[in-house]
Design an enzyme around this catalytic site. Structure first.
Site, short mmCIF file in Angstrom:
data_model
loop_
_atom_site.label_atom_id
_atom_site.label_comp_id
_atom_site.label_asym_id
_atom_site.label_seq_id
_atom_site.Cartn_x
_atom_site.Cartn_y
_atom_site.Cartn_z
N ARG A 192 -13.00 -5.64 -8.76
CA ARG A 192 -12.93 -4.71 -7.65
C ARG A 192 -14.32 -4.16 -7.33
O ARG A 192 -15.15 -3.99 -8.22
CB ARG A 192 -12.00 -3.56 -8.04
N THR A 213 -7.42 -9.05 3.49
CA THR A 213 -7.12 -9.46 2.13
C THR A 213 -6.47 -10.83 2.21
O THR A 213 -5.85 -11.16 3.22
CB THR A 213 -6.17 -8.43 1.47
N ASN A 256 -10.96 -5.53 2.58
CA ASN A 256 -10.21 -4.38 3.06
C ASN A 256 -9.78 -4.59 4.50
O ASN A 256 -8.80 -5.24 4.77
CB ASN A 256 -10.96 -3.05 2.88
N ASP A 304 -10.75 2.77 0.85
CA ASP A 304 -9.62 2.77 -0.08
C ASP A 304 -9.67 3.93 -1.06
O ASP A 304 -8.70 4.19 -1.77
CB ASP A 304 -9.55 1.44 -0.84
N SER A 335 -6.58 0.15 -5.53
CA SER A 335 -6.15 -0.96 -4.69
C SER A 335 -4.64 -1.10 -4.75
O SER A 335 -3.99 -0.60 -5.67
CB SER A 335 -6.79 -2.26 -5.16
N GLY A 372 -2.02 -7.33 2.77
CA GLY A 372 -1.18 -6.43 3.54
C GLY A 372 -1.34 -4.96 3.25
O GLY A 372 -0.42 -4.19 3.51
#
Length: 543
Positions: free
Chosen positions: A87, A354, A374, A396, A425, A447
């Site tokens: 990440r 994504t 993102n 995020d 996330s 999504g």
């Protein structure tokens, strides 16, 4: 399917690929073919997954990336399961309230929106630990696709066009994706020589070819040009993290998924635990089922938004949140009417750019990988001279705790911005074992926060409603994330009388088009069946 609108446009339209030995499915047919070719050349599932990841950075630029990050679940044939967190992270100069003065758009578009990328470090690390082929052989297909070009399909052309108003704002993005101020036409050949150069640097020097040297200097220069925060030290200090996967039992099946800094495994686990206690579920598409699912999702997302964050910074009470006993207490709160989401306390203690791909090799190794920028095309900033887009993952975080982000998620202090912290996330790459502990299903999707509920739906559709995987992927979807307090449904997916019944139970209904791009593989008596979501432009490839 009972309860599904007769006009539902996706029934029976999932893209299906069958193969006896091995399978790769992704959001791009070209990238899936790369994965299959690597498997046929003797590579294992991790080799193929890494090759697909680099290929997606070339052929699926809205989400495939070098400038973003992701999560990978790996299950070798010996049965052990590994979770790799790559990440993105907040730069060292990031601060809790850095977006309050600049407005919400600053965390979505432009240089200030970018976190320190993790994709290259993660892919290199996965291949180093588990790959079988030389790294150069795994990345070479992506280099060739960038240098020689690939034929653009209608979906990719339309996707670039839909984000042209953002891409045109930045000179390198405009030059790369909008030649002559328009997206590459379907059937045209799209070449990316600067991206090829970046991939060659990674081929020659591994992760250091991205995080140090020429490419790193280009990233830093781009930050200085546009007022971003990523420094040489941020890049040199980035490391992927191996974590213990989340393990969930559900009706005799075993599900492995990602732990924090992903909320996906924990939140999905809560939903499954609540639903399991209802016993046999009402029929698919019924108001009785959707009501129970919405109430389970409401409670799981409330916990997600209150407690979860980067485990390097906050305590995540996973044992409690994932216990069957805790699920039973939540289930007891669910009656026959909607229960309003409790007022959110952001100080409580502690899209969708994504894409997902799934791989199974001939020896039974499996990889489930979700990677992201993102927003579509991330921050819309392409690194000048390096040819790749940067993420906008800073959105995020809870950029303003207690206020919604671009997905409408209202999150608390556990996910507030801090230097070096990884933003929470929703990515939920998952691997499912059957009651005999044999590999059964590999699944994931893009999504935003709906990722969690989409993966839940596919798993439940297969296990609870006995659907084929193509039907499970094509079936209409619903989603509830606590706040905003509305039950989201795909347009034209469910019968009007079902929605009226849900309104009578107290649910506000929001119709939201369609969402997701599930890429899944299931074991069959003949081998493997790869299924790509009919909603977008993916496909599988196997042998």
């Amino acid at each position: 399917m009972a309860g599904v609108s007769p006009g539902w446009g996706y029934g029976g339209k999932a893209r299906v690929t069958n193969a006896p030995s091995a399978m790769a499915v992704s959001g791009s047919p070209i990238a899936s073919n790369v994965g299959r070719d690597i498997l046929q050349r003797g590579g294992n599932a991790v080799d193929a997954a890494v090759a697909v990841g680099f290929a997606l950075a070339v052929v699926h630029p809205e989400a495939g990336n070098l400038g973003g990050g992701g999560f990978m679940i790996i299950r070798p044939r010996d049965g052990r399961v590994y979770a790799l967190d790559y990440r993105e992270a907040a730069p060292a100069r990031a601060s809790r309230d850095m977006y309050r003065a600049g407005g919400p758009e600053a965390s979505v578009t432009g240089h200030l929106a970018a976190g320190v990328p993790g994709a290259v470090a993660g892919l290199v690390e996965a291949q180093r630990r588990f790959g079988r082929l030389p790294f150069a052989a795994v990345i070479e297909p992506a280099i060739r696709l960038a240098s020689d070009g690939f034929v653009v399909d209608e979906y990719r052309s339309r996707s670039i066009g839909e984000d042209s108003s953002r891409l045109v704002l930045f000179p390198a993005s405009r030059a790369t994706f909008l030649p002559a101020d328009r997206p590459p036409a379907p059937g045209s050949r799209f070449q990316q020589p600067e991206l090829a150069g970046t991939l060659e640097a990674i081929r020659d020097s591994g992760a250091a070819g991205f995080y140090r040297g020429r490419v790193a200097e280009l990233i830093v220069a781009e930050m200085q040009r546009g007022g971003g925060l990523i420094s040489r030290e941020d890049l040199a200090g980035y490391k992927p993290i191996w974590r213990d996967p989340i393990e969930i039992s559900y009706r005799g099946y075993t599900i492995y998924s990602m732990p924090p800094a992903s909320s996906g495994g924990v939140t999905m686990g809560e939903i499954l635990n609540i639903m399991e206690g209802f016993g046999p579920l009402p029929r698919f598409g019924s108001a009785a089922l959707i009501h129970r699912e919405a109430e389970a999702m409401r409670r799981a997302f409330t916990d997600r938004n209150t407690y979860l964050g980067d485990p390097g910074f906050v305590h995540n009470p996973l044992d409690r949140l994932l216990s069957k006993e805790y699920a039973a207490t939540l289930r007891q709160q669910i009656g026959e009417r909607a229960s309003p989401t409790p007022r959110f306390d952001p100080g409580a203690p502690g899209g969708s750019s994504t894409t997902h791909y799934s791989v199974v090799d001939a020896e039974g190794d499996a990889v489930s990988c979700t990677t992201t920028l993102n927003n579509s095309y991330g921050s819309a900033v392409t690194v000048t001279g390096a040819g790749f887009l940067l993420n906008d993952e800073m959105d995020d975080f809870a950029t303003a705790p207690g206020e919604p982000n671009m997905y409408g998620l209202v999150q608390g202090e556990a996910n507030a911005i801090a230097p070096g912290k990884r933003m929470l996330s929703a990515m939920t790459p998952s691997i499912v074992l059957d009651p005999n502990k044999q590999l059964y299903l590999v699944v994931g999707t893009p999504g935003g926060p709906r990722i969690i509920t989409m993966v839940y739906h596919v798993i439940s559709n297969v296990i609870d409603h006995h659907m084929s995987l193509p039907d499970a992927v094509a079936a209409p979807r619903m989603h509830h994330q606590g706040l905003p307090d509305s039950l989201q449904v795909e347009t034209d997916g469910f019968l009007p009388e079902t929605l009226d019944s849900l309104r009578a139970r107290g649910h506000a209904i929001a119709s939201r088009g369609t969402w997701g791009d599930v890429e899944a593989i299931i074991r069959t008596p003949q081998g493997w069946e790869g299924v790509s979501d009919p909603r977008l432009g993916g496909a599988g490839a196997g042998y």
